[in-house]
Design an enzyme around this catalytic site. Structure first.
Site, PDB file in Angstrom:
ATOM      1  CG  ASP A   8      -1.848   1.157   1.270  1.00 56.92           C
ATOM      2  OD1 ASP A   8      -2.506   1.421   0.248  1.00 56.92           O
ATOM      3  OD2 ASP A   8      -1.914   1.830   2.309  1.00 56.92           O
ATOM      4  CG  ASP A  10      -1.200   7.654   0.559  1.00 59.71           C
ATOM      5  OD1 ASP A  10      -0.114   7.941   0.033  1.00 59.71           O
ATOM      6  OD2 ASP A  10      -2.302   7.929   0.046  1.00 59.71           O
TER       7      ASP A  10
END
Length: 183
Positions: A8, A10
């Site tokens: 992922d 952020d």
């Protein structure tokens, strides 16, 4: 075929910024570049898979996502690291309807696997949300990790006890996974 670590964006590679679309606000989490370098040294691709609902909500455009990805790539390159590919989902079910790419759906991981000939059962995912974990499992990844950075810190502070390994950060997750592979 090859193997990958799905990341992922952020809260895992860079610090969490709500609806990050300004490249100047992209700041790497300490150890992210070292983790990506360790992945490559062990023969894994580093593939980013990120939900970007701000596009569907009209908060920013897809060109802004690409600009942030370019900035993250620059920051990583300064530490000798490189992401192999960035995949993003610009949808949100309340604005654009359902899609197969928005996590927790595994669409981005499946697309990356098809494009890069990735063996999902030899790959793993590192995320900071339950939707990341669910996407990794739905795609058939060998392992999934929740990190205590980004939204993961909030989930853990609220007392959530995930049914997957928890790591302090991306570097710790990568170190743990790779050390298990060496046994």
């Amino acid at each position: 075929m090859t193997k990958a670590c799905f990341l992922d964006r952020d809260g895992v590679i860079n610090e969490e910024v709500n609806y990050l679309h300004d490249p100047a606000k992209a700041v790497l989490i300490p150890g992210a570049a070292a983790a990506i370098n360790r992945l490559h040294a062990a023969g894994y691709l580093a593939i980013v898979v990120t939900n970007q609902a701000g596009v569907a909500k009209g908060l920013y455009e897809e060109k802004d996502i690409r600009a942030v990805h370019d900035r993250i790539a620059e920051l990583l390159a300064a530490d000798g690291a490189e992401v192999d590919a960035f995949f993003y989902c610009p949808h949100h079910p309340d604005y654009t309807g359902a899609c197969g790419c928005r996590k927790p759906s595994p669409g981005m991981l499946l697309a990356a696997a098809a494009q890069y000939d990735i063996e999902l059962d030899k790959s793993f995912l590192v995320g900071d949300r339950l939707s990341d974990i669910e996407a990794g499992r739905a795609a058939g990844c060998q392992a999934v990790y929740l990190v205590a950075t980004g939204y993961g810190a909030e989930l853990l502070a609220a007392g959530m006890q995930p049914d997957c390994p928890v790591a302090d950060d991306l570097k710790a997750a990568v170190d743990d996974f790779l050390s298990r592979q060496e046994k």
